[in-house]
Design a protein around this motif. Sequence first.
Motif, PDB file in Angstrom:
ATOM      1  N   ASP B 184      44.500  48.738  29.043  1.00  0.00           N
ATOM      2  CA  ASP B 184      43.265  49.254  28.448  1.00  0.00           C
ATOM      3  C   ASP B 184      42.618  48.255  27.493  1.00  0.00           C
ATOM      4  OD1 ASP B 184      43.366  51.547  29.839  1.00  0.00           O
ATOM      5  OD2 ASP B 184      44.240  52.785  28.253  1.00  0.00           O
ATOM      6  N   ILE B 185      43.348  47.197  27.135  1.00  0.00           N
ATOM      7  CA  ILE B 185      42.765  46.210  26.211  1.00  0.00           C
ATOM      8  C   ILE B 185      41.803  45.321  26.987  1.00  0.00           C
ATOM      9  CG2 ILE B 185      43.261  44.303  24.620  1.00  0.00           C
ATOM     10  CD1 ILE B 185      46.001  45.461  24.162  1.00  0.00           C
ATOM     11  N   PRO B 186      40.541  45.256  26.540  1.00  0.00           N
ATOM     12  CA  PRO B 186      39.548  44.481  27.302  1.00  0.00           C
ATOM     13  C   PRO B 186      39.910  43.000  27.339  1.00  0.00           C
ATOM     14  CG  PRO B 186      38.522  45.718  25.496  1.00  0.00           C
ATOM     15  CD  PRO B 186      39.990  45.842  25.326  1.00  0.00           C
ATOM     16  N   GLN B 187      39.799  42.392  28.504  1.00  0.00           N
ATOM     17  CA  GLN B 187      40.129  40.984  28.684  1.00  0.00           C
ATOM     18  C   GLN B 187      39.247  40.095  27.804  1.00  0.00           C
ATOM     19  OE1 GLN B 187      42.845  40.661  30.519  1.00  0.00           O
ATOM     20  NE2 GLN B 187      42.901  38.558  29.824  1.00  0.00           N
ATOM     21  N   ALA B 188      38.014  40.564  27.543  1.00  0.00           N
ATOM     22  CA  ALA B 188      37.063  39.750  26.780  1.00  0.00           C
ATOM     23  C   ALA B 188      37.593  39.421  25.392  1.00  0.00           C
ATOM     24  CB  ALA B 188      35.734  40.497  26.672  1.00  0.00           C
ATOM     25  N   VAL B 189      38.372  40.341  24.796  1.00  0.00           N
ATOM     26  CA  VAL B 189      38.917  40.100  23.459  1.00  0.00           C
ATOM     27  C   VAL B 189      39.809  38.863  23.480  1.00  0.00           C
ATOM     28  CG1 VAL B 189      40.148  41.149  21.543  1.00  0.00           C
ATOM     29  CG2 VAL B 189      38.938  42.597  23.164  1.00  0.00           C
ATOM     30  N   ASP B 196      38.502  30.652  20.246  1.00  0.00           N
ATOM     31  CA  ASP B 196      38.732  30.347  18.838  1.00  0.00           C
ATOM     32  C   ASP B 196      40.016  29.556  18.630  1.00  0.00           C
ATOM     33  OD1 ASP B 196      36.467  31.629  18.258  1.00  0.00           O
ATOM     34  OD2 ASP B 196      37.387  33.479  17.537  1.00  0.00           O
ATOM     35  N   GLY B 197      40.750  29.310  19.713  1.00  0.00           N
ATOM     36  CA  GLY B 197      41.946  28.487  19.605  1.00  0.00           C
ATOM     37  C   GLY B 197      43.169  29.235  19.109  1.00  0.00           C
ATOM     38  N   ARG B 203      47.658  35.698  19.038  1.00  0.00           N
ATOM     39  CA  ARG B 203      47.038  36.720  19.900  1.00  0.00           C
ATOM     40  C   ARG B 203      47.885  37.983  19.908  1.00  0.00           C
ATOM     41  NH1 ARG B 203      46.381  32.395  23.602  1.00  0.00           N
ATOM     42  NH2 ARG B 203      47.943  33.289  24.980  1.00  0.00           N
ATOM     43  N   LEU B 204      49.232  37.818  19.922  1.00  0.00           N
ATOM     44  CA  LEU B 204      50.138  38.971  19.953  1.00  0.00           C
ATOM     45  C   LEU B 204      49.997  39.798  18.683  1.00  0.00           C
ATOM     46  CD1 LEU B 204      52.572  40.421  21.363  1.00  0.00           C
ATOM     47  CD2 LEU B 204      54.043  39.013  19.918  1.00  0.00           C
TER      48      LEU B 204
END
Lengths: 275, 293
Positions: B184-189, B196-197, B203-204
């Motif tokens: 459900d987490i959007p890939q765009a995020v 942003d590197g 990310r986790l």
Amino acid sequence: MKVSRVASVFAAALAAGLIFLPLWWVFASSLRPGNSFVENLTPLSWRAFLPVGGSFANYEVLLDGDFARALLNSFLVAGVTVVLGLAVAVLAAYALAVLNFPGRGYVFVFVILVSMVPFDAIAIPLSGLFSTWRLSDSYAGLILPALANGFAIFVLRQFFLGVPQELLDAAEVDGLGRFGTLLRIVLPLSKPALIGAGLMLFLSQWQAYLWPLLIGTSPGKQLAPIALANLSNLYSVDLGQILAGSFVLSAVPMVLLLFFQRQYTESLSTSGMRG
Amino acid sequence: MPTMSPRRWRDARLAVLLLAPAVLGMVAMRVVPAVSAFAESFNHLSLRTGVKEFVGFENYAYLLGSGEFHAVLGTTLLFNLVLNPVIVVLSTALALLLAQRLPAVGLWRSLIFVPAAVPGSVTALIWSTAMQPDGLLNALFAAIGLPKQPFLTSSGQALGSIGLMLAWGAIGYWMLFVVAGLKDIPQAVYEAALIDGAGWWRRLTAITLPLLRRPMAFVLVAGTVGSFLAFAPVQILTKGGPDGSTNLLMYDVYANAYQVGDLGVAQAEVVLLMILMAVVVAIQFRVLREERS
């Protein structure tokens, strides 16, 4: 492939192997007659995991005894639960999803609240009531509590809500009536939800232990998990037979879940996440 | 209320008919026993004379003053305090691993889910066989040079052994819910974070785990309810022993009702069990909500 991907595959395979190993060992050991599976464990040999030269002796002995009867009982009780449970849940879900009547919200909240009370917590007081109602030690006693399955109602209702209103209106114009619409339009569209809810009902019976222990007391009414647990407490019985019985009782739901994995997972996520 | 149209009347009558089996079933099979447990918890039924008498809060007073019940409560709470976080962490870790696109990922996921298909009583039988002195676990230990362990026969290891069985049966099941949450987490995020590197760890902790709070909370709450009701392994394998070390609340209720034959006390214990579960679940919801705001 990148290094991190290789590491991920390795970790996934390792985790899967470790988690699946005990079950595979049960299968391999169940093919060693009697208690002879122990011989491959000290010292540990590859034969403990590969049943080369094994036989179905344990299965033959087990299915010749009372366990066969108990297994049949388990199939009967779970099968009747699926059919009747689906009927009860479909009717309720249809009313909650399609019919417009006063108090609908309250009934829905009632269904949700009641299904949050875990059955095992009230199983012991209910078993006392069942003996007053003369339902102890009967098939009806084994089946009835599983029919009131709020999750099945919820899963079906969510699915029915997704049936396009235009389709329902068209059925109305065709003069199908409420029942006709349910049978001819809604149900044929709802196979995934019916399979998911049916599996939930099946598993709730197949995996049950506490309730059949309280209610199916005479040997003729025992369900398979109870019969197997009782066998394991007899010192005269080989562990090989217990492992064979364990494998049979695990294989049935395993096969069903492998076949209907998608529908089951979808139903779970409907009932869990949005519930 | 405006007057109902004939069609609405028809629908309302039909709804009563369609809902009757489900609602009556739920009342008789869920509500009535809960109410009856509450009512009966104020009675004492003498097995000798068969006379039932009202004793007020005596059953509760007996339980709350009994050292044995304190031990049961302590064991149950300790068991839950350790087991449930372990289940949440392991099922989340497996989900993170298996929600990726990997070769044969469906196979790994199925193999990890399979124990959830095994009935709880069968899980107990399988693991007790594997935990025998000459069973699978000790054979594996011997192969890597570790000493034999007593597992279920030692008061120091029995509760942990039961926890291991329950975790084995549960993590593959709960993993599915976390996998669904991950999808459900959007890939765009993630794409934005990559630009942003942000590294894997960032990310986790900054995206994945915060956005997984809902499914993880669900697993914690639903898993806790399941662990509080742990019964089959205790009844089949240890009968609460050795030395009461595995005497969990559900088994104690069963023993009081069917072995001691003190139904009033057993019903009071059921009421306390339900209250305790409700409190634990409420606390968890509360804590998780505060973290969110």
